[in-house]
Design a protein around this motif. Structure first.
Motif, PDB file in Angstrom:
ATOM      1  N   ILE A 217       0.883  -1.167   0.000  1.00  0.00           N
ATOM      2  CA  ILE A 217       0.000   0.000   0.000  1.00  0.00           C
ATOM      3  C   ILE A 217       0.916   1.211   0.000  1.00  0.00           C
ATOM      4  N   ARG A 218       0.688   2.132  -0.884  1.00  0.00           N
ATOM      5  CA  ARG A 218       1.527   3.333  -0.858  1.00  0.00           C
ATOM      6  C   ARG A 218       0.675   4.578  -0.899  1.00  0.00           C
ATOM      7  N   THR A 219       1.200   5.603  -0.305  1.00  0.00           N
ATOM      8  CA  THR A 219       0.485   6.868  -0.330  1.00  0.00           C
ATOM      9  C   THR A 219       1.505   7.978  -0.452  1.00  0.00           C
ATOM     10  N   ARG A 220       1.082   9.107  -1.007  1.00  0.00           N
ATOM     11  CA  ARG A 220       2.030  10.208  -1.207  1.00  0.00           C
ATOM     12  C   ARG A 220       1.555  11.457  -0.490  1.00  0.00           C
ATOM     13  N   VAL A 221       2.517  12.171   0.097  1.00  0.00           N
ATOM     14  CA  VAL A 221       2.202  13.442   0.740  1.00  0.00           C
ATOM     15  C   VAL A 221       3.225  14.471   0.269  1.00  0.00           C
ATOM     16  N   SER A 222       2.885  15.730   0.406  1.00  0.00           N
ATOM     17  CA  SER A 222       3.810  16.766  -0.043  1.00  0.00           C
ATOM     18  C   SER A 222       4.958  16.878   0.945  1.00  0.00           C
ATOM     19  N   ARG A 223       6.111  17.316   0.463  1.00  0.00           N
ATOM     20  CA  ARG A 223       7.282  17.418   1.324  1.00  0.00           C
ATOM     21  C   ARG A 223       7.138  18.530   2.356  1.00  0.00           C
ATOM     22  N   GLU A 224       6.366  19.550   2.020  1.00  0.00           N
ATOM     23  CA  GLU A 224       6.270  20.687   2.935  1.00  0.00           C
ATOM     24  C   GLU A 224       5.467  20.334   4.175  1.00  0.00           C
ATOM     25  N   ASN A 225       4.421  19.568   3.964  1.00  0.00           N
ATOM     26  CA  ASN A 225       3.531  19.298   5.085  1.00  0.00           C
ATOM     27  C   ASN A 225       3.226  17.805   5.157  1.00  0.00           C
ATOM     28  N   PRO A 226       4.224  16.989   5.531  1.00  0.00           N
ATOM     29  CA  PRO A 226       4.010  15.545   5.480  1.00  0.00           C
ATOM     30  C   PRO A 226       3.279  15.014   6.704  1.00  0.00           C
ATOM     31  N   ILE A 227       1.980  14.867   6.576  1.00  0.00           N
ATOM     32  CA  ILE A 227       1.189  14.323   7.690  1.00  0.00           C
ATOM     33  C   ILE A 227       0.361  13.150   7.174  1.00  0.00           C
ATOM     34  N   VAL A 228       0.462  12.040   7.879  1.00  0.00           N
ATOM     35  CA  VAL A 228      -0.277  10.829   7.529  1.00  0.00           C
ATOM     36  C   VAL A 228      -0.957  10.347   8.801  1.00  0.00           C
ATOM     37  N   PRO A 229      -2.149   9.768   8.706  1.00  0.00           N
ATOM     38  CA  PRO A 229      -2.725   9.189   9.925  1.00  0.00           C
ATOM     39  C   PRO A 229      -1.960   7.944  10.354  1.00  0.00           C
ATOM     40  N   THR A 230      -1.899   7.722  11.653  1.00  0.00           N
ATOM     41  CA  THR A 230      -1.195   6.537  12.150  1.00  0.00           C
ATOM     42  C   THR A 230      -2.058   5.295  11.962  1.00  0.00           C
ATOM     43  N   ILE A 231      -1.409   4.146  11.824  1.00  0.00           N
ATOM     44  CA  ILE A 231      -2.186   2.907  11.759  1.00  0.00           C
ATOM     45  C   ILE A 231      -1.935   2.056  13.009  1.00  0.00           C
ATOM     46  N   THR A 232      -1.361   2.668  14.038  1.00  0.00           N
ATOM     47  CA  THR A 232      -1.091   1.900  15.253  1.00  0.00           C
ATOM     48  C   THR A 232      -2.374   1.401  15.897  1.00  0.00           C
ATOM     49  N   GLY A 233      -3.491   2.053  15.615  1.00  0.00           N
ATOM     50  CA  GLY A 233      -4.765   1.584  16.157  1.00  0.00           C
ATOM     51  C   GLY A 233      -5.156   0.237  15.573  1.00  0.00           C
ATOM     52  N   ILE A 234      -4.704  -0.032  14.361  1.00  0.00           N
ATOM     53  CA  ILE A 234      -5.059  -1.299  13.713  1.00  0.00           C
ATOM     54  C   ILE A 234      -3.947  -2.323  13.944  1.00  0.00           C
ATOM     55  N   TYR A 235      -2.730  -1.942  13.597  1.00  0.00           N
ATOM     56  CA  TYR A 235      -1.582  -2.822  13.811  1.00  0.00           C
ATOM     57  C   TYR A 235      -0.701  -2.207  14.893  1.00  0.00           C
ATOM     58  N   ALA A 236      -0.675  -2.813  16.065  1.00  0.00           N
ATOM     59  CA  ALA A 236       0.157  -2.274  17.143  1.00  0.00           C
ATOM     60  C   ALA A 236       1.626  -2.289  16.740  1.00  0.00           C
ATOM     61  N   GLY A 237       1.998  -3.241  15.905  1.00  0.00           N
ATOM     62  CA  GLY A 237       3.391  -3.356  15.487  1.00  0.00           C
ATOM     63  C   GLY A 237       3.854  -2.245  14.571  1.00  0.00           C
ATOM     64  N   ALA A 238       2.923  -1.407  14.116  1.00  0.00           N
ATOM     65  CA  ALA A 238       3.329  -0.299  13.248  1.00  0.00           C
ATOM     66  C   ALA A 238       4.030   0.798  14.037  1.00  0.00           C
ATOM     67  N   ASN A 239       3.917   0.714  15.348  1.00  0.00           N
ATOM     68  CA  ASN A 239       4.456   1.758  16.215  1.00  0.00           C
ATOM     69  C   ASN A 239       5.913   2.088  15.909  1.00  0.00           C
ATOM     70  N   TRP A 240       6.765   1.107  16.002  1.00  0.00           N
ATOM     71  CA  TRP A 240       8.198   1.366  15.776  1.00  0.00           C
ATOM     72  C   TRP A 240       8.488   1.725  14.324  1.00  0.00           C
ATOM     73  N   HIS A 241       7.771   1.058  13.414  1.00  0.00           N
ATOM     74  CA  HIS A 241       8.027   1.347  12.001  1.00  0.00           C
ATOM     75  C   HIS A 241       7.695   2.807  11.696  1.00  0.00           C
ATOM     76  N   GLU A 242       6.617   3.300  12.293  1.00  0.00           N
ATOM     77  CA  GLU A 242       6.248   4.693  12.045  1.00  0.00           C
ATOM     78  C   GLU A 242       7.239   5.637  12.695  1.00  0.00           C
ATOM     79  N   ARG A 243       7.699   5.265  13.897  1.00  0.00           N
ATOM     80  CA  ARG A 243       8.690   6.116  14.550  1.00  0.00           C
ATOM     81  C   ARG A 243       9.970   6.172  13.731  1.00  0.00           C
ATOM     82  N   GLU A 244      10.351   5.019  13.169  1.00  0.00           N
ATOM     83  CA  GLU A 244      11.562   4.992  12.349  1.00  0.00           C
ATOM     84  C   GLU A 244      11.398   5.882  11.121  1.00  0.00           C
TER      85      GLU A 244
END
Lengths: 178, 175, 372
Positions: free
Chosen positions: A116-143
């Motif tokens: 799954i891929r999504t694109r955001v602008s470089r100036e304002n890169p904000i994406v919703p977290t998926i930690t609510g669905i996959y708890a394991g996404a926590n570290w990956h998102e932090r990285e």
């Protein structure tokens, strides 16, 4: 087949589901004109689901979604019992965009890798977290936040993980200089 | 009579008014033959350090097998691996906590100079343990073989006590 | 696992384990909020050996990057190289001779045994038994000897090339490998008597750290962590690559979900790896060990590619984003221990600290592989 059902579910996210099957480019038949034509066709990829050749790319379904469709798409995969492989980013500096890539795979013997891929602008890169669905996404998102400075909205603990606690730089941005 | 008469002591032993040169010499030989390294592995080189401590290479032949997990009980710090900027304060603290006299061995290319991880744009690592620690012995290799670590221990023994386990083969060939 | 008595927040304290701690196998740090001997909450802090392999991947041309993979995970180095070369070969369309692929598998499996042996020794040492480490490292040295004769290094092998290998194996290696297999089987019996059957060891691990299937899936666990929880997942079987489909082996799965199950999986894997080596040596075809047409400068066509392999620590993935030049545009390394370690914080809640450290040992951690 899990690949088919997941593909259909993901396509349902888009108002006009048009399956785009990757064309196999015949290398020897390629003339200069056709090469030019191909270059013209290249541009920003529209959102949608593409079926990829597993033997070439190593995954079956490649879905590019808008940022607001992300949670729905991930939810589909969670319902189908996929496990999270990894999350990463790519800095497309020429286009002024970050790409965030989510990899999923399965534990059972129906081989199906989904990107799954999504694109955001470089100036304002904000994406919703998926930690609510996959708890394991926590570290990956932090990285990903460490390396690219992409903010994951709603993340419970978005502080540097691999970088020092006070780090304010994002090393995998293409314009980063040590 | 004084500590300066003992050859090749680089780290001066805290001196007092009354000196016992013969006793110092003896104590140094004892120290050299019973190093207590700190159990402190950072990366790949630590595995070779463990292999050196185990059956085949058997570091205890040189009296250096007593790995202590606490810096308070050890006198040799073997810096085995890449030092990151995040880890550096920790290593400095560990070194400060070790009681005198103490020695530092830089094991592997990363601990010597940053090794293969020094490249343009590197922001994360310290280019060598000698940037912030007084290193006594450098053992090159990526990772060094266990034999190289043993050679490092022998060199350190020589540095501490001025005493050698065996004659330098090159020097004896010349003579 | 019994839940701790809930006291007021004032009576808890924070215990810092690491970054220099003998039980953390490297520079890992865990901050634990303790209630007596029970863990209320924990936060793992990593990054103490973060050396930025991924940035190096963007700077170095493909062949120069080969050495990085073995420094990432030094215990199972060849497995990681395998993932990398397979991904680049797939992207650049390089054909690999069959002999090379067989030798790769032999090396990967020998390295897997070496890695599991080291883990076995270190794990039992975590639990307080020192002598198994001596036996395990002695057996490991035999593997290192064999591999060193061919590859030239003891630990951080840079043996695979795009399109084949650096060097062919000789009769001496084959003889040594054949002699090693019965020797290792004998040693496995010895470990069985010495450790696996030990009542103290078993009581310590039975029921320790229950990991459900669902937790594994949410965190993306793989290797023995998943297989100890009844998940039959092994990339070698689920998503066959290389010559694994031609080899007959089983994937050991245990359903107890505890640390003993994870231990049992790894010990059973050693036997399966021996079987693979045995068969691969029998089937080893003649031919080239390096493709003749392998290009010197590698320029995969633009696009993105993913390759997963089963390493000693689990499912390792390489994501390569190429822009058609001789350096990757982006190289993501998906490390299995990163996901496995992430489980720790959630699972160790309510456990006693010595159980948590036994659990940590059963995860088979290699810290530079987490931090990359």
């Amino acid at each position: 087949m899990i690949a088919e059902t997941t593909k259909q579910a993901l396509q349902a996210l888009f108002p006009e589901p048009e399956p785009v099957v990757e064309e196999i480019v015949e290398a020897p038949a390629e003339t200069e004109e056709s090469a030019k034509e191909q270059k013209k066709e290249e541009g920003p990829r529209p959102n949608g689901v593409i079926e990829r050749d597993y033997k070439v790319h190593g995954y079956h379904i490649d879905a590019q979604v808008a940022v607001d469709q992300l949670i729905d798409a991930i939810q589909i995969l969670d319902d189908a019992e996929f496990f999270i492989e990894t999350i990463t980013g790519v800095d497309w500096i020429k286009e002024g965009e970050f790409e965030i890539i989510y990899d999923f795979s399965r534990y059972d013997f129906e081989v199906c890798r989904i990107v799954i891929r999504t694109r955001v602008s470089r100036e304002n890169p904000i994406v919703p977290t998926i930690t609510g669905i996959y708890a394991g996404a926590n570290w990956h998102e932090r990285e990903t936040h460490d390396f690219f400075g992409i903010k994951f909205e709603g993340h419970p603990h978005l502080i540097p993980l691999l970088l020092p606690e006070d780090a304010d730089f994002h090393p995998l941005r293409k314009d980063f200089k040590a | 009579m004084g500590a300066e008469n003992i050859p090749s002591i680089s780290e001066p032993v805290p001196s007092s008014i009354v000196q016992f040169a013969a006793a110092d010499k003896l104590i140094n030989i004892c120290r050299a033959n019973s190093f207590w390294p700190l159990t402190f592995g950072i990366a790949c080189c630590a595995i070779e350090m463990m292999a050196t401590g185990c059956a085949r290479f058997d570091m205890s032949r040189f009296g250096a097998e007593v790995f202590r997990p606490s810096p308070r009980q050890s006198d040799v710090m073997i810096v085995a691996g890449t030092i990151t900027k995040k880890m550096m304060p920790g290593i400095k603290t560990l070194y400060d906590q070790m009681p005198e006299p103490k020695w530092v061995m830089a094991l592997g290319n990363c601990a010597i100079s940053g090794g293969p991880f020094a490249f343009e744009g590197q922001y994360s690592i310290v280019l060598g343990a000698d940037q912030f620690l007084p290193v006594d012995v450098y053992v090159p290799g990526c990772p060094p073989r266990p034999e190289a670590l043993l050679q490092g221990i022998i060199e350190l023994e020589h540095k501490v006590s001025g005493w050698k386990r065996w004659k330098d083969p090159e020097a004896s060939a010349k003579a | 696992m019994s839940k701790p008595i809930q006291l007021g927040p004032d009576e808890t304290f924070v215990l810092n384990v690491g970054p220099q701690h003998p039980a953390t196998h490297g520079v890992l740090r865990v901050k634990m909020r303790m209630d007596g001997e029970y863990i209320v909450d924990s936060e793992t802090v990593i990054g103490y050996i973060h050396r930025m392999h991924e940035k190096m991947g963007e700077i170095k041309p493909y062949p120069q990057y080969l050495m990085n993979l073995s420094r990432m995970d030094y215990l199972g180095a060849v497995g990681y190289s395998h993932g990398h070369v397979l991904c680049v070969e797939k992207a650049a369309g390089i054909e690999v001779p069959e002999r090379a692929e067989y030798i790769r598998v032999i090396m990967v499996e020998l390295n897997r045994i070496a890695s599991h042996l080291f883990w076995f020794g270190a794990f039992v040492m975590d639990l307080g038994g020192f002598s198994p480490l001596m036996y395990a490292l002695q057996d490991r040295e035999h593997i290192l000897d064999m591999m060193e004769a061919v590859t030239g290094s003891r630990l951080t092998y840079c043996y695979f090339r795009f399109g084949g290998l650096y060097n062919d194996i000789d009769d001496q290696f084959i003889d040594a490998a054949r002699r090693f297999i019965p020797r290792m089987r004998k040693s496995l019996d010895k470990y069985d008597k010495l450790v696996t059957g030990n009542i103290i060891f078993r009581k310590r691990l039975e029921g320790n750290a229950f990991l459900s299937k669902e937790t594994c899936r949410k965190y993306g666990a793989s290797s023995a962590v998943a297989r100890g929880s009844g998940i039959n997942f092994d990339v070698r079987k689920n998503e066959p690559y290389s010559v694994y489909p031609e080899l007959d082996f089983e994937v050991p799965v245990f359903h107890e979900c505890d640390s003993l199950a994870r231990y049992n999986v790894r010990m059973a894997e050693i036997e399966q790896s021996l079987r693979i080596v045995e068969q691969a040596l029998d089937k080893l075809p003649d031919g080239l060990f390096m493709a003749e047409k392998a290009p010197k400068i590698i320029k995969p066509p633009a696009g993105d590619y993913y390759q997963a392999v089963e390493t000693a620590r689990g499912s390792f993935g390489v994501r390569l984003v190429s822009d058609g030049t001789k350096t990757p545009y982006r190289l993501k390394l998906r490390s299995p221990t990163y996901s496995n370690m992430h489980l720790f914080d959630e699972t160790c809640r309510g456990m006693m600290i010595m159980d948590a450290l036994a659990f940590m040992g059963s995860l088979d951690l290699v810290i530079p592989e987490i931090d990359r």
